[in-house]
Design a protein around this motif. Sequence first.
Motif, short mmCIF file in Angstrom:
data_model
loop_
_atom_site.label_atom_id
_atom_site.label_comp_id
_atom_site.label_asym_id
_atom_site.label_seq_id
_atom_site.Cartn_x
_atom_site.Cartn_y
_atom_site.Cartn_z
N THR A 14 -7.09 -2.01 -0.74
CA THR A 14 -7.58 -1.76 -2.09
C THR A 14 -7.83 -3.09 -2.80
N ALA A 15 -6.89 -4.00 -2.71
CA ALA A 15 -7.02 -5.31 -3.36
C ALA A 15 -8.23 -6.07 -2.83
N SER A 16 -8.51 -5.92 -1.55
CA SER A 16 -9.60 -6.66 -0.92
C SER A 16 -10.98 -6.24 -1.42
N ARG A 17 -11.06 -5.08 -2.06
CA ARG A 17 -12.34 -4.61 -2.60
C ARG A 17 -12.74 -5.35 -3.89
N TYR A 18 -11.82 -6.13 -4.43
CA TYR A 18 -12.07 -6.80 -5.71
C TYR A 18 -12.11 -8.31 -5.52
N SER A 19 -12.93 -8.97 -6.33
CA SER A 19 -13.00 -10.43 -6.23
C SER A 19 -11.91 -11.10 -7.08
N SER A 20 -11.30 -10.33 -7.98
CA SER A 20 -10.23 -10.89 -8.81
C SER A 20 -9.04 -11.34 -7.97
N SER A 21 -8.31 -12.30 -8.51
CA SER A 21 -7.05 -12.71 -7.91
C SER A 21 -6.01 -11.65 -8.28
N GLN A 48 11.22 -3.42 -8.95
CA GLN A 48 10.21 -3.41 -10.03
C GLN A 48 9.28 -4.59 -9.78
N TYR A 49 7.98 -4.31 -9.73
CA TYR A 49 7.01 -5.36 -9.47
C TYR A 49 6.11 -5.57 -10.67
N GLU A 50 5.61 -6.78 -10.79
CA GLU A 50 4.66 -7.10 -11.84
C GLU A 50 3.38 -7.61 -11.17
N LEU A 51 2.24 -7.07 -11.59
CA LEU A 51 0.96 -7.49 -11.02
C LEU A 51 0.22 -8.39 -11.98
N HIS A 52 -0.24 -9.51 -11.48
CA HIS A 52 -1.05 -10.44 -12.26
C HIS A 52 -2.47 -10.35 -11.71
N VAL A 53 -3.39 -9.88 -12.53
CA VAL A 53 -4.77 -9.69 -12.08
C VAL A 53 -5.69 -10.51 -12.97
N ALA A 60 -11.07 -3.08 -13.50
CA ALA A 60 -11.21 -2.09 -12.43
C ALA A 60 -10.12 -2.29 -11.38
N ALA A 61 -9.83 -3.54 -11.07
CA ALA A 61 -8.80 -3.85 -10.07
C ALA A 61 -7.43 -3.38 -10.53
N LYS A 62 -7.11 -3.60 -11.81
CA LYS A 62 -5.82 -3.15 -12.35
C LYS A 62 -5.66 -1.65 -12.20
N ALA A 63 -6.68 -0.91 -12.58
CA ALA A 63 -6.62 0.55 -12.51
C ALA A 63 -6.41 1.02 -11.07
N ALA A 64 -7.16 0.44 -10.14
CA ALA A 64 -7.05 0.83 -8.74
C ALA A 64 -5.69 0.48 -8.16
N PHE A 69 -0.25 1.91 -6.07
CA PHE A 69 1.20 1.68 -6.12
C PHE A 69 1.93 2.99 -6.47
N GLU A 70 1.42 3.69 -7.48
CA GLU A 70 2.07 4.94 -7.90
C GLU A 70 1.99 6.00 -6.81
N LYS A 71 0.88 6.04 -6.09
CA LYS A 71 0.71 6.99 -5.00
C LYS A 71 1.83 6.83 -3.97
N HIS A 72 2.28 5.60 -3.77
CA HIS A 72 3.33 5.32 -2.79
C HIS A 72 4.72 5.17 -3.44
N ASP A 73 4.84 5.68 -4.65
CA ASP A 73 6.13 5.65 -5.38
C ASP A 73 6.68 4.24 -5.54
#
Length: 81
Positions: A14-21, A48-53, A60-64, A69-73
């Motif tokens: 999923t992450a690889s589909r976006y050009s964002s870091s 607990q994880y924190e994502l920096h996008v 779009a990357a944040k939403a995806a 993450f939620e799908k996999h609990d």
Amino acid sequence: MAKNNAAVVEIAQTASRYSSSIVLQSENKYIDVKSILGLFTTLVSSQQYELHVIGPDAEAAKAAMVEVFEKHDLNVVIAPE
């Protein structure tokens, strides 16, 4: 652990589909979410994880990423800019 393997692969793909870091922060470690190896050594469901996008398609990357993450609990929050 098999469930975790599926989560790692799907998160990286999923992450690889976006050009964002997209960087996952776990305590004092920072992992590039596009790195399957980095995720394997870090991802545990009780954490607990924190994502920096950051980047041109960050919204779009944040939403995806939150969705996968939620799908996999997995417990994730988006870091404030």
